[in-house]
Enzyme design. Structure first.
Site, PDB file in Angstrom:
ATOM      1  N   TRP A  90      36.078  41.155  54.123  1.00 54.87           N
ATOM      2  CA  TRP A  90      35.028  41.813  54.059  1.00 54.87           C
ATOM      3  C   TRP A  90      35.123  42.690  52.352  1.00 54.87           C
ATOM      4  O   TRP A  90      34.708  43.314  52.432  1.00 54.87           O
ATOM      5  CB  TRP A  90      36.192  43.086  55.340  1.00 54.87           C
ATOM      6  CG  TRP A  90      34.649  44.423  56.125  1.00 54.87           C
ATOM      7  CD1 TRP A  90      34.553  45.203  54.746  1.00 54.87           C
ATOM      8  CD2 TRP A  90      34.032  44.703  57.175  1.00 54.87           C
ATOM      9  NE1 TRP A  90      33.771  45.615  55.519  1.00 54.87           N
ATOM     10  CE2 TRP A  90      33.760  45.588  56.675  1.00 54.87           C
ATOM     11  CE3 TRP A  90      35.269  43.990  57.988  1.00 54.87           C
ATOM     12  CZ2 TRP A  90      33.012  46.894  58.104  1.00 54.87           C
ATOM     13  CZ3 TRP A  90      34.166  44.935  59.425  1.00 54.87           C
ATOM     14  CH2 TRP A  90      33.777  46.066  58.950  1.00 54.87           C
ATOM     15  N   ILE A  91      36.510  43.194  52.114  1.00 52.32           N
ATOM     16  CA  ILE A  91      37.082  43.897  51.034  1.00 52.32           C
ATOM     17  C   ILE A  91      36.240  42.957  50.204  1.00 52.32           C
ATOM     18  O   ILE A  91      36.340  43.569  48.465  1.00 52.32           O
ATOM     19  CB  ILE A  91      38.381  43.876  50.459  1.00 52.32           C
ATOM     20  CG1 ILE A  91      38.950  44.791  50.118  1.00 52.32           C
ATOM     21  CG2 ILE A  91      39.365  42.312  50.431  1.00 52.32           C
ATOM     22  CD1 ILE A  91      38.625  46.063  50.376  1.00 52.32           C
ATOM     23  N   GLU A 100      42.035  53.061  52.527  1.00 55.48           N
ATOM     24  CA  GLU A 100      43.373  52.321  53.411  1.00 55.48           C
ATOM     25  C   GLU A 100      44.092  53.107  53.838  1.00 55.48           C
ATOM     26  O   GLU A 100      44.977  53.021  53.095  1.00 55.48           O
ATOM     27  CB  GLU A 100      43.085  51.050  53.244  1.00 55.48           C
ATOM     28  CG  GLU A 100      43.432  49.646  54.527  1.00 55.48           C
ATOM     29  CD  GLU A 100      43.759  48.120  53.855  1.00 55.48           C
ATOM     30  OE1 GLU A 100      43.500  47.380  52.747  1.00 55.48           O
ATOM     31  OE2 GLU A 100      43.573  47.255  54.994  1.00 55.48           O
ATOM     32  N   SER A 102      48.144  53.499  54.623  1.00 55.70           N
ATOM     33  CA  SER A 102      48.807  52.631  53.604  1.00 55.70           C
ATOM     34  C   SER A 102      50.107  51.938  54.344  1.00 55.70           C
ATOM     35  O   SER A 102      51.082  52.663  54.938  1.00 55.70           O
ATOM     36  CB  SER A 102      49.231  53.589  52.701  1.00 55.70           C
ATOM     37  OG  SER A 102      50.711  53.028  51.967  1.00 55.70           O
ATOM     38  N   ARG A 200      27.267  38.706  56.998  1.00 55.63           N
ATOM     39  CA  ARG A 200      28.230  38.485  57.752  1.00 55.63           C
ATOM     40  C   ARG A 200      27.752  38.622  59.582  1.00 55.63           C
ATOM     41  O   ARG A 200      28.595  37.626  59.941  1.00 55.63           O
ATOM     42  CB  ARG A 200      29.190  39.584  57.238  1.00 55.63           C
ATOM     43  CG  ARG A 200      29.932  39.489  56.225  1.00 55.63           C
ATOM     44  CD  ARG A 200      30.793  38.423  56.064  1.00 55.63           C
ATOM     45  NE  ARG A 200      31.787  38.341  54.697  1.00 55.63           N
ATOM     46  CZ  ARG A 200      32.668  37.406  54.155  1.00 55.63           C
ATOM     47  NH1 ARG A 200      32.852  36.861  54.990  1.00 55.63           N
ATOM     48  NH2 ARG A 200      32.794  37.129  52.732  1.00 55.63           N
TER      49      ARG A 200
HETATM   50  C1  LIG Z   1      30.553  32.554  55.021  1.00 61.30           C
HETATM   51  C2  LIG Z   1      31.541  33.019  53.801  1.00 61.30           C
HETATM   52  C3  LIG Z   1      32.567  32.240  53.541  1.00 61.30           C
HETATM   53  C4  LIG Z   1      33.000  32.693  52.607  1.00 61.30           C
HETATM   54  N1  LIG Z   1      34.236  31.394  51.998  1.00 61.30           N
HETATM   55  C5  LIG Z   1      34.391  32.059  50.636  1.00 61.30           C
HETATM   56  C6  LIG Z   1      35.545  31.149  49.777  1.00 61.30           C
HETATM   57  O1  LIG Z   1      35.926  30.083  51.220  1.00 61.30           O
HETATM   58  N2  LIG Z   1      37.045  31.675  48.713  1.00 61.30           N
HETATM   59  C7  LIG Z   1      36.267  32.840  48.553  1.00 61.30           C
HETATM   60  O2  LIG Z   1      37.275  33.338  47.390  1.00 61.30           O
HETATM   61  N3  LIG Z   1      35.182  33.811  48.812  1.00 61.30           N
HETATM   62  C8  LIG Z   1      34.155  33.760  50.124  1.00 61.30           C
HETATM   63  N4  LIG Z   1      33.719  34.173  50.082  1.00 61.30           N
HETATM   64  C9  LIG Z   1      33.018  34.834  49.938  1.00 61.30           C
HETATM   65  C10 LIG Z   1      31.883  35.700  48.892  1.00 61.30           C
HETATM   66  O3  LIG Z   1      32.267  34.951  48.103  1.00 61.30           O
HETATM   67  C11 LIG Z   1      31.950  36.735  48.087  1.00 61.30           C
HETATM   68  O4  LIG Z   1      32.569  37.305  47.664  1.00 61.30           O
HETATM   69  C12 LIG Z   1      31.446  37.960  49.241  1.00 61.30           C
HETATM   70  O5  LIG Z   1      30.450  37.387  49.801  1.00 61.30           O
HETATM   71  C13 LIG Z   1      30.745  39.525  48.813  1.00 61.30           C
HETATM   72  O6  LIG Z   1      29.640  38.192  48.654  1.00 61.30           O
HETATM   73  P1  LIG Z   1      28.528  39.671  47.304  1.00 61.30           P
HETATM   74  O7  LIG Z   1      29.927  39.317  45.458  1.00 61.30           O
HETATM   75  O8  LIG Z   1      27.527  39.166  47.185  1.00 61.30           O
HETATM   76  O9  LIG Z   1      28.989  41.163  47.347  1.00 61.30           O
HETATM   77  P2  LIG Z   1      29.730  42.852  46.587  1.00 61.30           P
HETATM   78  O10 LIG Z   1      31.052  42.603  46.160  1.00 61.30           O
HETATM   79  O11 LIG Z   1      29.203  43.486  47.733  1.00 61.30           O
HETATM   80  O12 LIG Z   1      27.683  42.735  45.571  1.00 61.30           O
HETATM   81  C14 LIG Z   1      26.721  43.075  46.059  1.00 61.30           C
HETATM   82  C15 LIG Z   1      26.310  43.092  44.539  1.00 61.30           C
HETATM   83  O13 LIG Z   1      26.649  43.543  43.812  1.00 61.30           O
HETATM   84  C16 LIG Z   1      26.691  42.045  42.807  1.00 61.30           C
HETATM   85  N5  LIG Z   1      27.908  42.133  41.240  1.00 61.30           N
HETATM   86  C17 LIG Z   1      28.893  43.298  42.396  1.00 61.30           C
HETATM   87  N6  LIG Z   1      30.174  42.810  41.538  1.00 61.30           N
HETATM   88  C18 LIG Z   1      29.436  42.473  40.186  1.00 61.30           C
HETATM   89  C19 LIG Z   1      30.125  41.850  39.288  1.00 61.30           C
HETATM   90  N7  LIG Z   1      31.461  42.076  39.254  1.00 61.30           N
HETATM   91  N8  LIG Z   1      30.045  41.360  38.371  1.00 61.30           N
HETATM   92  C20 LIG Z   1      28.391  41.104  38.604  1.00 61.30           C
HETATM   93  N9  LIG Z   1      27.867  41.313  39.481  1.00 61.30           N
HETATM   94  C21 LIG Z   1      28.425  42.031  40.807  1.00 61.30           C
HETATM   95  C22 LIG Z   1      26.540  40.825  42.468  1.00 61.30           C
HETATM   96  O14 LIG Z   1      25.053  40.961  42.755  1.00 61.30           O
HETATM   97  C23 LIG Z   1      26.497  40.707  44.312  1.00 61.30           C
HETATM   98  O15 LIG Z   1      25.697  40.070  45.178  1.00 61.30           O
HETATM   99  C24 LIG Z   1      32.654  34.146  51.906  1.00 61.30           C
HETATM  100  C25 LIG Z   1      31.489  34.550  51.881  1.00 61.30           C
HETATM  101  C26 LIG Z   1      30.785  34.086  52.809  1.00 61.30           C
HETATM  102  C27 LIG Z   1      30.100  34.748  53.704  1.00 61.30           C
END
Ligand SMILES: Cc1cc2nc3c(=O)[nH]c(=O)nc-3n(C[C@H](O)[C@H](O)[C@H](O)COP(=O)(O)OP(=O)(O)OC[C@H]3O[C@@H](n4cnc5c(N)ncnc54)[C@H](O)[C@@H]3O)c2cc1C
Length: 282
Positions: A90-91, A100, A102, A200
């Site tokens: 989630w995080i 969260e 502690s 999710r």
């Molecule tokens: C089915 C599934 C399997 C997964 N498996 C893995 C795994 O094996 N290993 C793993 O490490 N992760 C895994 N993940 C996590 C995934 O890679 C993403 O980190 C997670 O889904 C959060 O997505 P997000 O970064 O788009 O979301 P958020 O962090 O909420 O960000 C939303 C959007 O904001 C922008 N954004 C946020 N922060 C930044 C930044 N610092 N720089 C640039 N743009 C930014 C991006 O456009 C991003 O899409 C998995 C996720 C899913 C759903």
């Protein structure tokens, strides 16, 4: 009036939506509603809501065309109780604000996630990150639960023993497993909630986090039902095809054979929801 009070949302404020065996999602507060999305979108020419039909049309237009900023004007604060392994996934959604509990400050409660028998399944044969849909035989599931319960009890007893010896809480807790429940306040806007939910609620996400996503969507529907329906229609219910897949799709409509092979073909079939080769063989 610009301030949005939604009758249906007021009714569920503070109500715990139970998730898993000991977890929950509770709406602590909300700001905005479908009306706020419309107000924000129309602010440029100073007009607020119009008729329900026109507002609904506008919300759908905005979501369909990725005009996402008005959706950021709606904000939710959730109180969530969840196992740490779910929290780890989630995080990763960074566009939210979190507080969260502690484990350095508080004694962690003796609360571990015990899956339902029906949630215990074998490793999936075709998805390296997932489990089979069908549960394992009941006898085997019982054995899994017995192992989990045995370890939870032993580990928690040791945790209490360390605390009893006045070992610092921040150290005593390091042996606690990922199944331990944690709690947090999680605040997010509707645009980013939809992003979270798209990822999710997907069958590729772990089943446990899907249960939480489902509870949050049920809550969000109370606050902004029209936007959530637009999400069902234009985001959740939509499918993204690659250029090659689009070519294949056009080919099918023109009665040609599909050029994709192997894994690429399997993915294409998954997205279509039917196998065009089997259809044409009929
Ligand atoms: C089915 C599934 C399997 C997964 N498996 C893995 C795994 O094996 N290993 C793993 O490490 N992760 C895994 N993940 C996590 C995934 O890679 C993403 O980190 C997670 O889904 C959060 O997505 P997000 O970064 O788009 O979301 P958020 O962090 O909420 O960000 C939303 C959007 O904001 C922008 N954004 C946020 N922060 C930044 C930044 N610092 N720089 C640039 N743009 C930014 C991006 O456009 C991003 O899409 C998995 C996720 C899913 C759903």
């Amino acid at each position: 009036m610009a301030h949005c009070v939604v009758g249906e949302a007021e009714k569920i404020l503070d109500r715990k939506f139970k998730v898993l065996d000991k977890g929950f999602v509770r709406l602590v507060d909300y700001m905005g509603s479908d009306e706020r999305i419309v107000q924000a979108a129309r602010v440029s020419y100073g007009k607020g809501t119009k008729t329900y039909r026109r507002d609904k049309g506008l919300i759908n237009y905005l979501l369909r065309n990725d005009h996402t900023s008005p959706f950021e004007q709606v904000v939710f604060t959730f109180h969530v109780k969840l196992p740490i392994f779910v929290a780890r996934q989630w995080i990763r959604h960074r566009m939210a604000r979190v507080n969260e509990i502690s484990g350095r400050y508080s004694v962690m409660k003796d609360e571990f996630y015990v899956p339902r028998l029906s949630d215990i399944a074998f490793q999936s044969a075709d998805n390296k990150q997932g489990r089979e849909k069908k549960p394992v035989p009941a006898g085997q599931a019982e054995k899994v639960l017995a192992i989990l319960r045995r370890d939870y009890e032993r580990i928690y007893n040791d945790y209490e023993k360390l605390l009893g010896d006045n070992i610092a809480r921040e150290l005593a807790r390091i042996n606690l497993p990922l199944s331990l429940y944690t709690e947090w306040y999680w605040q997010i806007d509707l645009h980013n909630l939809f992003h979270f939910l798209r990822l999710r609620l997907d069958p590729h996400a772990q089943r446990e986090i899907r249960y939480y996503a489902d509870a949050m969507l049920r809550i969000a529907r109370k606050i902004c039902p029209v936007a959530c329906e637009a999400f069902d229609e234009h985001v959740r219910g939509s499918v993204r095809f690659s250029r090659k897949e689009m070519k294949a799709l056009r080919g099918i409509l023109e009665g040609k054979t599909v050029a994709l092979e192997g894994r690429a073909y399997d993915l294409f079939v998954q997205k279509l929801g039917f196998d065009p080769r089997q259809e044409s063989a009929r």
